[in-house]
Design a protein around this motif. Sequence first.
Motif, PDB file in Angstrom:
ATOM      1  N   LEU A  92      -4.020   0.043 -26.703  1.00 44.14           N
ATOM      2  CA  LEU A  92      -4.075  -1.409 -26.559  1.00 44.14           C
ATOM      3  C   LEU A  92      -3.092  -2.091 -27.512  1.00 44.14           C
ATOM      4  CD1 LEU A  92      -5.647  -3.400 -24.832  1.00 44.14           C
ATOM      5  CD2 LEU A  92      -7.320  -3.594 -26.690  1.00 44.14           C
ATOM      6  N   ARG A  93      -2.984  -1.568 -28.730  1.00 51.34           N
ATOM      7  CA  ARG A  93      -2.040  -2.162 -29.676  1.00 51.34           C
ATOM      8  C   ARG A  93      -0.592  -1.953 -29.230  1.00 51.34           C
ATOM      9  NH1 ARG A  93      -6.074  -0.111 -33.296  1.00 51.34           N
ATOM     10  NH2 ARG A  93      -7.193  -1.877 -34.218  1.00 51.34           N
ATOM     11  N   LYS A  94      -0.359  -0.868 -28.535  1.00 48.82           N
ATOM     12  CA  LYS A  94       0.992  -0.569 -28.075  1.00 48.82           C
ATOM     13  C   LYS A  94       1.285  -1.135 -26.680  1.00 48.82           C
ATOM     14  CE  LYS A  94       1.631   3.777 -30.663  1.00 48.82           C
ATOM     15  NZ  LYS A  94       2.982   3.534 -31.213  1.00 48.82           N
ATOM     16  N   ARG A  95       0.297  -1.755 -26.043  1.00 45.44           N
ATOM     17  CA  ARG A  95       0.497  -2.194 -24.663  1.00 45.44           C
ATOM     18  C   ARG A  95       1.675  -3.140 -24.482  1.00 45.44           C
ATOM     19  NH1 ARG A  95      -4.250  -4.613 -20.805  1.00 45.44           N
ATOM     20  NH2 ARG A  95      -4.386  -6.111 -22.528  1.00 45.44           N
ATOM     21  N   PRO A  96       1.889  -4.127 -25.365  1.00 46.88           N
ATOM     22  CA  PRO A  96       3.080  -4.966 -25.178  1.00 46.88           C
ATOM     23  C   PRO A  96       4.374  -4.149 -25.171  1.00 46.88           C
ATOM     24  CG  PRO A  96       1.571  -6.006 -26.704  1.00 46.88           C
ATOM     25  CD  PRO A  96       1.058  -4.618 -26.483  1.00 46.88           C
ATOM     26  N   ALA A  97       4.462  -3.160 -26.060  1.00 44.02           N
ATOM     27  CA  ALA A  97       5.663  -2.313 -26.099  1.00 44.02           C
ATOM     28  C   ALA A  97       5.757  -1.456 -24.845  1.00 44.02           C
ATOM     29  CB  ALA A  97       5.642  -1.427 -27.341  1.00 44.02           C
ATOM     30  N   PHE A  98       4.626  -0.953 -24.368  1.00 42.76           N
ATOM     31  CA  PHE A  98       4.621  -0.197 -23.115  1.00 42.76           C
ATOM     32  C   PHE A  98       5.138  -1.059 -21.965  1.00 42.76           C
ATOM     33  CE2 PHE A  98       1.579   3.013 -24.853  1.00 42.76           C
ATOM     34  CZ  PHE A  98       2.129   4.151 -24.295  1.00 42.76           C
ATOM     35  N   ARG A  99       4.662  -2.292 -21.906  1.00 43.28           N
ATOM     36  CA  ARG A  99       5.082  -3.173 -20.803  1.00 43.28           C
ATOM     37  C   ARG A  99       6.574  -3.446 -20.852  1.00 43.28           C
ATOM     38  NH1 ARG A  99      -0.130  -7.357 -20.832  1.00 43.28           N
ATOM     39  NH2 ARG A  99      -1.391  -6.140 -19.341  1.00 43.28           N
ATOM     40  N   THR A 100       7.097  -3.599 -22.048  1.00 41.25           N
ATOM     41  CA  THR A 100       8.544  -3.797 -22.167  1.00 41.25           C
ATOM     42  C   THR A 100       9.300  -2.526 -21.774  1.00 41.25           C
ATOM     43  OG1 THR A 100       8.281  -5.438 -23.921  1.00 41.25           O
ATOM     44  CG2 THR A 100      10.407  -4.332 -23.781  1.00 41.25           C
ATOM     45  N   ALA A 101       8.853  -1.397 -22.285  1.00 36.30           N
ATOM     46  CA  ALA A 101       9.548  -0.131 -22.039  1.00 36.30           C
ATOM     47  C   ALA A 101       9.523   0.274 -20.580  1.00 36.30           C
ATOM     48  CB  ALA A 101       8.927   0.973 -22.896  1.00 36.30           C
ATOM     49  N   PHE A 102       8.436  -0.057 -19.878  1.00 38.81           N
ATOM     50  CA  PHE A 102       8.272   0.347 -18.483  1.00 38.81           C
ATOM     51  C   PHE A 102       8.476  -0.818 -17.510  1.00 38.81           C
ATOM     52  CE2 PHE A 102       6.218   3.964 -20.516  1.00 38.81           C
ATOM     53  CZ  PHE A 102       6.563   5.029 -19.685  1.00 38.81           C
ATOM     54  N   ASP A 103       9.323  -1.768 -17.900  1.00 41.66           N
ATOM     55  CA  ASP A 103       9.693  -2.866 -16.990  1.00 41.66           C
ATOM     56  C   ASP A 103       8.484  -3.550 -16.373  1.00 41.66           C
ATOM     57  OD1 ASP A 103      12.672  -2.962 -16.916  1.00 41.66           O
ATOM     58  OD2 ASP A 103      12.471  -0.884 -16.277  1.00 41.66           O
ATOM     59  N   GLY A 104       7.492  -3.858 -17.220  1.00 40.03           N
ATOM     60  CA  GLY A 104       6.325  -4.563 -16.725  1.00 40.03           C
ATOM     61  C   GLY A 104       5.473  -3.748 -15.769  1.00 40.03           C
ATOM     62  N   PHE A 105       5.651  -2.434 -15.793  1.00 39.04           N
ATOM     63  CA  PHE A 105       4.939  -1.525 -14.894  1.00 39.04           C
ATOM     64  C   PHE A 105       5.174  -1.876 -13.426  1.00 39.04           C
ATOM     65  CE2 PHE A 105       2.563  -0.936 -18.866  1.00 39.04           C
ATOM     66  CZ  PHE A 105       2.631   0.451 -18.968  1.00 39.04           C
ATOM     67  N   ASP A 106       6.376  -2.306 -13.143  1.00 38.01           N
ATOM     68  CA  ASP A 106       6.775  -2.534 -11.749  1.00 38.01           C
ATOM     69  C   ASP A 106       7.033  -1.172 -11.113  1.00 38.01           C
ATOM     70  OD1 ASP A 106       8.234  -2.946  -9.375  1.00 38.01           O
ATOM     71  OD2 ASP A 106       9.089  -4.805 -10.135  1.00 38.01           O
ATOM     72  N   PRO A 107       6.215  -0.732 -10.157  1.00 38.33           N
ATOM     73  CA  PRO A 107       6.401   0.611  -9.597  1.00 38.33           C
ATOM     74  C   PRO A 107       7.774   0.831  -8.971  1.00 38.33           C
ATOM     75  CG  PRO A 107       4.271  -0.280  -8.951  1.00 38.33           C
ATOM     76  CD  PRO A 107       5.050  -1.404  -9.579  1.00 38.33           C
ATOM     77  N   ASP A 108       8.347  -0.215  -8.379  1.00 36.29           N
ATOM     78  CA  ASP A 108       9.670  -0.061  -7.771  1.00 36.29           C
ATOM     79  C   ASP A 108      10.712   0.292  -8.827  1.00 36.29           C
ATOM     80  OD1 ASP A 108       9.503  -0.925  -4.793  1.00 36.29           O
ATOM     81  OD2 ASP A 108       8.350  -2.444  -5.848  1.00 36.29           O
ATOM     82  N   LEU A 109      10.625  -0.344  -9.984  1.00 36.05           N
ATOM     83  CA  LEU A 109      11.604  -0.086 -11.038  1.00 36.05           C
ATOM     84  C   LEU A 109      11.356   1.269 -11.703  1.00 36.05           C
ATOM     85  CD1 LEU A 109      11.807  -3.631 -12.689  1.00 36.05           C
ATOM     86  CD2 LEU A 109      13.356  -2.605 -11.006  1.00 36.05           C
ATOM     87  N   VAL A 110      10.091   1.570 -12.005  1.00 36.94           N
ATOM     88  CA  VAL A 110       9.793   2.827 -12.691  1.00 36.94           C
ATOM     89  C   VAL A 110      10.093   4.022 -11.785  1.00 36.94           C
ATOM     90  CG1 VAL A 110       8.011   4.181 -13.866  1.00 36.94           C
ATOM     91  CG2 VAL A 110       8.056   1.694 -14.115  1.00 36.94           C
ATOM     92  N   ALA A 111       9.875   3.871 -10.495  1.00 36.41           N
ATOM     93  CA  ALA A 111      10.155   4.963  -9.552  1.00 36.41           C
ATOM     94  C   ALA A 111      11.621   5.360  -9.553  1.00 36.41           C
ATOM     95  CB  ALA A 111       9.710   4.569  -8.147  1.00 36.41           C
ATOM     96  N   ALA A 112      12.477   4.442  -9.948  1.00 32.24           N
ATOM     97  CA  ALA A 112      13.923   4.713  -9.959  1.00 32.24           C
ATOM     98  C   ALA A 112      14.402   5.299 -11.284  1.00 32.24           C
ATOM     99  CB  ALA A 112      14.693   3.425  -9.659  1.00 32.24           C
ATOM    100  N   TYR A 113      13.500   5.522 -12.243  1.00 30.26           N
ATOM    101  CA  TYR A 113      13.907   6.069 -13.531  1.00 30.26           C
ATOM    102  C   TYR A 113      14.480   7.475 -13.354  1.00 30.26           C
ATOM    103  CZ  TYR A 113      11.499   2.421 -16.263  1.00 30.26           C
ATOM    104  OH  TYR A 113      11.101   1.228 -16.837  1.00 30.26           O
ATOM    105  N   ASP A 114      15.483   7.771 -14.189  1.00 27.00           N
ATOM    106  CA  ASP A 114      16.106   9.087 -14.162  1.00 27.00           C
ATOM    107  C   ASP A 114      15.972   9.747 -15.533  1.00 27.00           C
ATOM    108  OD1 ASP A 114      17.926   7.709 -15.751  1.00 27.00           O
ATOM    109  OD2 ASP A 114      19.488   7.634 -14.198  1.00 27.00           O
ATOM    110  N   ASP A 115      16.685  10.831 -15.743  1.00 25.65           N
ATOM    111  CA  ASP A 115      16.584  11.559 -17.010  1.00 25.65           C
ATOM    112  C   ASP A 115      16.980  10.691 -18.201  1.00 25.65           C
ATOM    113  OD1 ASP A 115      15.721  13.785 -15.674  1.00 25.65           O
ATOM    114  OD2 ASP A 115      17.661  14.805 -15.683  1.00 25.65           O
TER     115      ASP A 115
END
Length: 204
Positions: free
Chosen positions: A67-90
């Motif tokens: 929970l304390r890291k959730r803001p950083a997670f949201r930034t790192a994972f583009d707001g948890f947008d599945p379309d954007l995260v699905a396109a992540y590469d190595d």
Amino acid sequence: MSATPPATDGVIVGADGLARPVWAATDPLLRDYYDTEWGLPVTDERGVYERITLEAFQAGLSWATILRKRPAFRTAFDGFDPDLVAAYDDADVTRLLADPGIVRNRRKIEAAVTNARATLALRADGGLAELVWSFRPADTPRPRAFAEIPTSSAESAALARELRRRGFAFVGPTTMYALMEAIGIVDTHLVDSHRRGTSGVWPD
């Protein structure tokens, strides 16, 4: 109320007069999460995907850490947008492994990408939220003590199996039960808690 709550398996009544379980009784972050978010219905794709991802990252750690890291997670994972995260590469996995704001676990990071891709695939068959909510049980627990709260159920095991069949990772029965609690599919608020029955999904 003292900074450290007394040992109890039930609720603690805070200075505001509201009864909460021990885990939500003192830490302001956890108390706010408990009061305003935990157990309320989440029925949109992005919201369910985010919570599946965070529950996976939580495995082996405390929820307070996530929970304390959730803001950083949201930034790192583009707001948890599945379309954007699905396109992540190595390169994105490498970027995430170098991000001190999140939990840097390669398997969990790769699972987040895998699950985003599986989420997109589910759109042709009703979508992630619809699938997850289809495992709502016929009844919900009514615990009076923390020890009475289940950690898994037949429904969470069935959901885990179906998600794995659909290509998801890090979705075991215990993790999926925690998800079901968090998004309102079951109500495991203690009977004496001020939050019991407030989701609109289950009567108290």
